[in-house]
Each structure stands twice: as C-alpha cells, then as structure tokens.
Design a protein around this motif. Structure first.
Motif, PDB file in Angstrom:
ATOM      1  N   PHE A   4       5.685  -3.660  -8.164  1.00 20.41           N
ATOM      2  CA  PHE A   4       4.985  -4.871  -7.726  1.00 20.41           C
ATOM      3  C   PHE A   4       4.665  -4.795  -6.244  1.00 20.41           C
ATOM      4  CE2 PHE A   4       6.747  -6.524 -11.662  1.00 20.41           C
ATOM      5  CZ  PHE A   4       5.732  -7.357 -12.110  1.00 20.41           C
ATOM      6  N   GLN A   5       3.463  -5.261  -5.906  1.00 20.25           N
ATOM      7  CA  GLN A   5       3.047  -5.314  -4.511  1.00 20.25           C
ATOM      8  C   GLN A   5       2.557  -6.724  -4.185  1.00 20.25           C
ATOM      9  OE1 GLN A   5       0.570  -2.114  -3.119  1.00 20.25           O
ATOM     10  NE2 GLN A   5       1.123  -0.843  -4.876  1.00 20.25           N
ATOM     11  N   ALA A   6       2.994  -7.245  -3.040  1.00 13.45           N
ATOM     12  CA  ALA A   6       2.558  -8.573  -2.598  1.00 13.45           C
ATOM     13  C   ALA A   6       1.086  -8.510  -2.198  1.00 13.45           C
ATOM     14  CB  ALA A   6       3.411  -9.040  -1.433  1.00 13.45           C
ATOM     15  N   VAL A   7       0.312  -9.520  -2.625  1.00 11.63           N
ATOM     16  CA  VAL A   7      -1.120  -9.521  -2.309  1.00 11.63           C
ATOM     17  C   VAL A   7      -1.524 -10.686  -1.394  1.00 11.63           C
ATOM     18  CG1 VAL A   7      -1.862  -8.146  -4.267  1.00 11.63           C
ATOM     19  CG2 VAL A   7      -1.614 -10.610  -4.557  1.00 11.63           C
ATOM     20  N   PHE A   8      -0.989 -11.873  -1.626  1.00 13.05           N
ATOM     21  CA  PHE A   8      -1.225 -13.017  -0.732  1.00 13.05           C
ATOM     22  C   PHE A   8      -0.273 -14.135  -1.132  1.00 13.05           C
ATOM     23  CE2 PHE A   8      -4.758 -13.044  -3.895  1.00 13.05           C
ATOM     24  CZ  PHE A   8      -4.371 -14.146  -4.640  1.00 13.05           C
ATOM     25  N   ALA A   9      -0.228 -15.186  -0.278  1.00 15.67           N
ATOM     26  CA  ALA A   9       0.644 -16.318  -0.576  1.00 15.67           C
ATOM     27  C   ALA A   9       0.050 -17.133  -1.725  1.00 15.67           C
ATOM     28  CB  ALA A   9       0.795 -17.198   0.662  1.00 15.67           C
ATOM     29  N   ALA A  10       0.904 -17.554  -2.641  1.00 14.64           N
ATOM     30  CA  ALA A  10       0.440 -18.297  -3.820  1.00 14.64           C
ATOM     31  C   ALA A  10      -0.318 -19.556  -3.413  1.00 14.64           C
ATOM     32  CB  ALA A  10       1.636 -18.654  -4.705  1.00 14.64           C
ATOM     33  N   GLU A  11       0.094 -20.185  -2.319  1.00 15.14           N
ATOM     34  CA  GLU A  11      -0.547 -21.447  -1.915  1.00 15.14           C
ATOM     35  C   GLU A  11      -1.970 -21.233  -1.409  1.00 15.14           C
ATOM     36  OE1 GLU A  11       2.035 -22.937   1.098  1.00 15.14           O
ATOM     37  OE2 GLU A  11       1.152 -21.682   2.660  1.00 15.14           O
ATOM     38  N   GLU A  12      -2.362 -19.982  -1.151  1.00 14.62           N
ATOM     39  CA  GLU A  12      -3.718 -19.717  -0.665  1.00 14.62           C
ATOM     40  C   GLU A  12      -4.767 -19.823  -1.770  1.00 14.62           C
ATOM     41  OE1 GLU A  12      -4.127 -16.033   1.465  1.00 14.62           O
ATOM     42  OE2 GLU A  12      -2.152 -16.257   2.375  1.00 14.62           O
ATOM     43  N   LEU A  13      -4.323 -19.771  -3.023  1.00 21.29           N
ATOM     44  CA  LEU A  13      -5.287 -19.737  -4.131  1.00 21.29           C
ATOM     45  C   LEU A  13      -5.271 -21.083  -4.855  1.00 21.29           C
ATOM     46  CD1 LEU A  13      -7.246 -17.701  -5.377  1.00 21.29           C
ATOM     47  CD2 LEU A  13      -5.468 -17.104  -7.024  1.00 21.29           C
ATOM     48  N   ASP A  14      -6.386 -21.798  -4.727  1.00 20.38           N
ATOM     49  CA  ASP A  14      -6.482 -23.115  -5.350  1.00 20.38           C
ATOM     50  C   ASP A  14      -6.461 -22.999  -6.874  1.00 20.38           C
ATOM     51  OD1 ASP A  14      -6.651 -24.356  -2.899  1.00 20.38           O
ATOM     52  OD2 ASP A  14      -8.846 -24.398  -2.893  1.00 20.38           O
ATOM     53  N   ASN A  15      -6.115 -24.121  -7.472  1.00 18.88           N
ATOM     54  CA  ASN A  15      -6.108 -24.191  -8.929  1.00 18.88           C
ATOM     55  C   ASN A  15      -7.496 -23.860  -9.494  1.00 18.88           C
ATOM     56  OD1 ASN A  15      -4.999 -24.671 -11.394  1.00 18.88           O
ATOM     57  ND2 ASN A  15      -5.198 -26.883 -11.285  1.00 18.88           N
ATOM     58  N   VAL A  94       7.050 -14.361  -6.043  1.00 18.77           N
ATOM     59  CA  VAL A  94       8.381 -14.201  -5.473  1.00 18.77           C
ATOM     60  C   VAL A  94       8.364 -14.713  -4.033  1.00 18.77           C
ATOM     61  CG1 VAL A  94      10.183 -12.542  -4.825  1.00 18.77           C
ATOM     62  CG2 VAL A  94       8.856 -12.177  -6.916  1.00 18.77           C
ATOM     63  N   ASP A  95       9.226 -15.673  -3.758  1.00 13.86           N
ATOM     64  CA  ASP A  95       9.302 -16.262  -2.413  1.00 13.86           C
ATOM     65  C   ASP A  95       7.925 -16.717  -1.931  1.00 13.86           C
ATOM     66  OD1 ASP A  95      12.027 -15.822  -2.363  1.00 13.86           O
ATOM     67  OD2 ASP A  95      11.825 -13.862  -1.374  1.00 13.86           O
ATOM     68  N   GLY A  96       7.136 -17.282  -2.827  1.00 14.76           N
ATOM     69  CA  GLY A  96       5.834 -17.827  -2.452  1.00 14.76           C
ATOM     70  C   GLY A  96       4.722 -16.802  -2.363  1.00 14.76           C
ATOM     71  N   GLN A  97       5.047 -15.530  -2.594  1.00 15.59           N
ATOM     72  CA  GLN A  97       4.038 -14.478  -2.541  1.00 15.59           C
ATOM     73  C   GLN A  97       3.663 -14.035  -3.955  1.00 15.59           C
ATOM     74  OE1 GLN A  97       2.631 -12.896   0.336  1.00 15.59           O
ATOM     75  NE2 GLN A  97       3.556 -14.693   1.312  1.00 15.59           N
ATOM     76  N   VAL A  98       2.350 -13.906  -4.189  1.00 20.05           N
ATOM     77  CA  VAL A  98       1.895 -13.368  -5.460  1.00 20.05           C
ATOM     78  C   VAL A  98       2.050 -11.851  -5.411  1.00 20.05           C
ATOM     79  CG1 VAL A  98      -0.039 -13.147  -7.062  1.00 20.05           C
ATOM     80  CG2 VAL A  98       0.220 -15.226  -5.698  1.00 20.05           C
ATOM     81  N   GLU A  99       2.644 -11.305  -6.452  1.00 20.24           N
ATOM     82  CA  GLU A  99       2.834  -9.852  -6.540  1.00 20.24           C
ATOM     83  C   GLU A  99       2.202  -9.332  -7.817  1.00 20.24           C
ATOM     84  OE1 GLU A  99       7.107  -9.618  -4.145  1.00 20.24           O
ATOM     85  OE2 GLU A  99       7.020  -9.041  -6.251  1.00 20.24           O
ATOM     86  N   VAL A 100       1.544  -8.175  -7.713  1.00 16.07           N
ATOM     87  CA  VAL A 100       0.856  -7.557  -8.840  1.00 16.07           C
ATOM     88  C   VAL A 100       1.326  -6.113  -8.965  1.00 16.07           C
ATOM     89  CG1 VAL A 100      -1.404  -6.891  -9.756  1.00 16.07           C
ATOM     90  CG2 VAL A 100      -1.179  -9.013  -8.455  1.00 16.07           C
ATOM     91  N   ALA A 101       1.433  -5.650 -10.203  1.00 21.22           N
ATOM     92  CA  ALA A 101       1.754  -4.237 -10.453  1.00 21.22           C
ATOM     93  C   ALA A 101       0.614  -3.609 -11.246  1.00 21.22           C
ATOM     94  CB  ALA A 101       3.066  -4.109 -11.218  1.00 21.22           C
ATOM     95  N   VAL A 102       0.086  -2.494 -10.777  1.00 18.73           N
ATOM     96  CA  VAL A 102      -1.024  -1.863 -11.487  1.00 18.73           C
ATOM     97  C   VAL A 102      -0.621  -0.568 -12.180  1.00 18.73           C
ATOM     98  CG1 VAL A 102      -2.804  -2.881 -10.021  1.00 18.73           C
ATOM     99  CG2 VAL A 102      -1.848  -0.635  -9.429  1.00 18.73           C
ATOM    100  N   ASP A 103       0.599  -0.104 -11.981  1.00 20.56           N
ATOM    101  CA  ASP A 103       0.975   1.158 -12.617  1.00 20.56           C
ATOM    102  C   ASP A 103       1.862   0.921 -13.822  1.00 20.56           C
ATOM    103  OD1 ASP A 103       3.049   0.172 -11.163  1.00 20.56           O
ATOM    104  OD2 ASP A 103       3.548   2.069 -10.164  1.00 20.56           O
TER     105      ASP A 103
END
Ligand code: FES
Length: 103
Positions: A4-15, A94-103
């Motif tokens: 998993f890699q952090a991409v941005f804070a979850a609060e940055e992306l509106d509903n 995790v801790d307010g950060q969106v994390e994505v895994a591509v592998d």
C-alpha cells in the motif's frame, strides 16, 4: 503481500468525486462514493478514455465519453457498450490517508 502507498488525505476528496493518481506508473482513479473509497484503473474498457470526471452515484461510475457504467466494487460493467470489467485495486484509509496497492 500488498504494497500500500499513501496517495492523499481522505478529507481532500469530496463525496462522489474522484481523483487520478500515479501509483508505481499505474494511472489509478481513486473514488469517494458516498464515503467509501474505491480504486480502479483510470481507463475505460470501451475506447480507453480516462474515467476521471465521470459521474459517481452510489457505487457506480459512468465514463464521461459515452456513458458506460462500471461497478466500483468489482469493476463489472453495466449496459451494452463493453463487457470488459475494470481492473480494481485494494484501497484503505489509514490515519486519514488514502492508501492504494497496485501490485
Ligand atoms: S470510452 Fe468510455 S464509454 Fe466509450
């Protein structure tokens, strides 16, 4: 094991919006669908248009070009334009950060 890699804070992306990010060279679209995050490849399986900017309702995204609809939960298609599902990626917050895994 998923990397998993952090991409941005979850609060940055509106509903019901989405943002494209590069994760290890993969163009990933991170979507906030009603407060649940999903990650899919940012490329429609109909004619390869980017999905960013497509309308998100419930857990579906519509391609901005011709309107093909995909289920963000598993990438499956709705309608007749394409039968090829989108690639989906594991995503978590995790801790307010969106994390994505591509592998
Ligand atoms: S390119 Fe997405 S619906 Fe045609």
């Amino acid at each position: 094991m998923e990397n998993f890699q952090a991409v941005f804070a979850a609060e940055e992306l509106d509903n019901n919006t989405a943002r494209a990010v590069d994760v290890d060279g993969v163009n990933v679209l991170v979507c906030n669908a009603g407060g649940t995050f999903y990650a899919v490849i940012n490329q429609c399986t109909h004619q390869a248009s980017e999905l960013e900017g497509g309308r998100i309702r419930n857990c579906f995204i519509s391609c901005p070009l011709h309107g093909a609809r995909f289920d963000l939960r598993d990438g499956s298609t709705k309608g007749q334009l394409t039968q090829i599902p989108l690639t989906t990626y594991p995503v978590r917050v995790v801790d307010g950060q969106v994390e994505v895994a591509v592998d």
